[in-house]
Scaffold this active site. Structure first.
Site, PDB file in Angstrom:
ATOM      1  N   HIS A 134     -53.298 -46.802  24.272  1.00 29.32           N
ATOM      2  CA  HIS A 134     -52.905 -47.321  25.524  1.00 29.32           C
ATOM      3  C   HIS A 134     -52.256 -46.171  26.447  1.00 29.32           C
ATOM      4  CE1 HIS A 134     -53.648 -51.453  23.875  1.00 29.32           C
ATOM      5  NE2 HIS A 134     -52.708 -51.378  22.980  1.00 29.32           N
ATOM      6  N   HIS A 172     -55.925 -55.282  20.209  1.00 28.30           N
ATOM      7  CA  HIS A 172     -55.459 -55.139  21.701  1.00 28.30           C
ATOM      8  C   HIS A 172     -56.720 -54.148  22.239  1.00 28.30           C
ATOM      9  CE1 HIS A 172     -51.493 -56.067  19.791  1.00 28.30           C
ATOM     10  NE2 HIS A 172     -51.104 -56.780  21.094  1.00 28.30           N
TER      11      HIS A 172
END
Length: 380
Positions: A134, A172
């Protein structure tokens, strides 16, 4: 031709390192995995390497110099100013200042970069400490400070590869990696993740310039559905693109017992994806990623290494391995009375279920209109 045995990269930087007692990453993950592998006698010292720490020069191949300097200063001061917090999200948005806030992610990055170098001529490397997908060029995001998958992929590019596939099965969306290569046809990204979950990106229709595909899956996504995704999307994309190298981000938060997602996989699915890519990729790096239940993460990542190394999976763990798992603690409700099989087994019972129409439709959608390979697969 003799195929080289896989290599394992680890580090002691993770031992005792925590994001703080109330953070989901208060748990030990890499240390528990390595301890479990040692207890199983699955680590050959000749094929285990300590991860180096990435240099500032290596980190700034993707991250800004100001951001890297801010991380280093945050570790030294163990605090950040409001301006740094606002600008770089260090000490904010779930990205705390902790004791090794620079050294730990820099070590993960060093492992990913080393893995790319070690596979220059082919081979397989497992780096369970990497997978922080991320992080953005100038700020932390989603518990990730340095985007080590991006740095590993860039190392492959710098070594002359021109056709790379990145596969992400974390719960995710692998937003940071997709963003990094959205304009680079040499890297194709494929992310399978829970629909509607943070970071709320990675919709089915999002293609990032044509070199990305996303499969957002429904709550309760099961082993039957992952098997369909593997054979109807992942492998067809791989066989169409014929990549020179594959990186698999193997986050363990898609497992049913994870507290930060609502998917229902067993670790059999992670093993199946790993095995399939190992058997078809000329070069393969397998990283860790998410995962917030210490028992399921350690068991999953250990089983992945066993899969890569063709180890027979034990029906029941030997006493030394069981002792490693019984020694773990988890201060969430599920950790107060963990089920016995979290201590005594490595492989989960399979979790089959219905194959829902939306999963079938998503796989069909992502395999349409694929770009032509960036370069022919190498001979041999």
């Amino acid at each position: 031709m003799t195929v080289p045995r896989p290599l394992l990269i680890g580090s002691e930087i993770y031992r005792g390192s925590t994001y703080g007692p109330k953070h989901p990453l208060a748990i030990p993950r890499v240390p528990a995995t390595l301890d479990l592998l040692r207890a199983l006698r699955w680590i050959d010292p000749r094929r285990y390497l300590d991860s180096p720490r990435a240099t500032v020069e290596q980190l700034t191949r993707y991250h800004t110099l100001d951001y890297v300097a801010a991380l280093r200063q945050a570790e030294e001061d163990q605090s950040v100013s409001p301006a740094i917090r606002e600008r770089h999200h260090i000490g904010a948005h779930g990205n705390p200042v902790y004791r090794e806030v620079f050294r730990r992610p820099a070590t993960s990055a060093g492992g990913a970069i080393l893995a790319a170098r070690l596979t220059r001529g082919g081979g397989v490397v497992h780096v369970p400490g990497a997978g922080t997908h991320h992080a953005l060029p100038d700020r932390a995001s989603g518990f990730c400070y340095i985007n080590d998958p991006v740095l590993g992929l860039l190392e492959w590019l710098d070594l002359g590869l021109t056709n790379i596939l990145y596969v992400d099965i974390d719960a995710h969306h692998g937003d940071g990696v997709e963003l990094a290569f959205r304009n680079d046809p040499r890297v194709f990204t494929l992310s399978i993740h829970e629909a509607g979950r943070w970071p709320f990106t990675g919709r089915l229709e999002d293609r990032a310039g044509g070199h990305a595909r996303n499969i957002p899956v429904p709550v309760g996504f099961n082993d039957t559905e992952m098997d369909h995704v593997l054979h109807a999307a992942i492998l067809p994309i791989l066989r169409h693109l014929r990549p020179q190298a594959v990186m698999l981000q193997c986050g363990a938060d898609a497992l049913e017992e994870d507290p930060l997602a609502r998917l229902s996989l067993s670790n059999n699915s992670h093993m199946a994806v790993t095995r399939a890519l190992r058997d078809e990729a000329p070069r393969l790096i397998v990283t860790g990623g998410g995962g917030y239940n210490p028992w399921t993460v350690a068991r999953c990542w250990s089983a992945i290494w066993g899969t890569l190394d063709d180890r027979p999976m034990p029906t029941f763990l030997p006493p030394a391995a069981e002792a490693v798992l019984r020694g773990l603690e988890w201060h969430r409700a599920a950790g107060r009375n963990p089920p016995e099989h979290w201590f005594t087994t490595l492989v989960d019972p399979p979790r089959p279920g219905p194959l829902r129409d939306e999963v079938v439709a998503a796989c069909a959608a992502v395999t349409r209109d694929l770009p032509e390979p960036a370069t022919p697969a190498p001979a041999g």
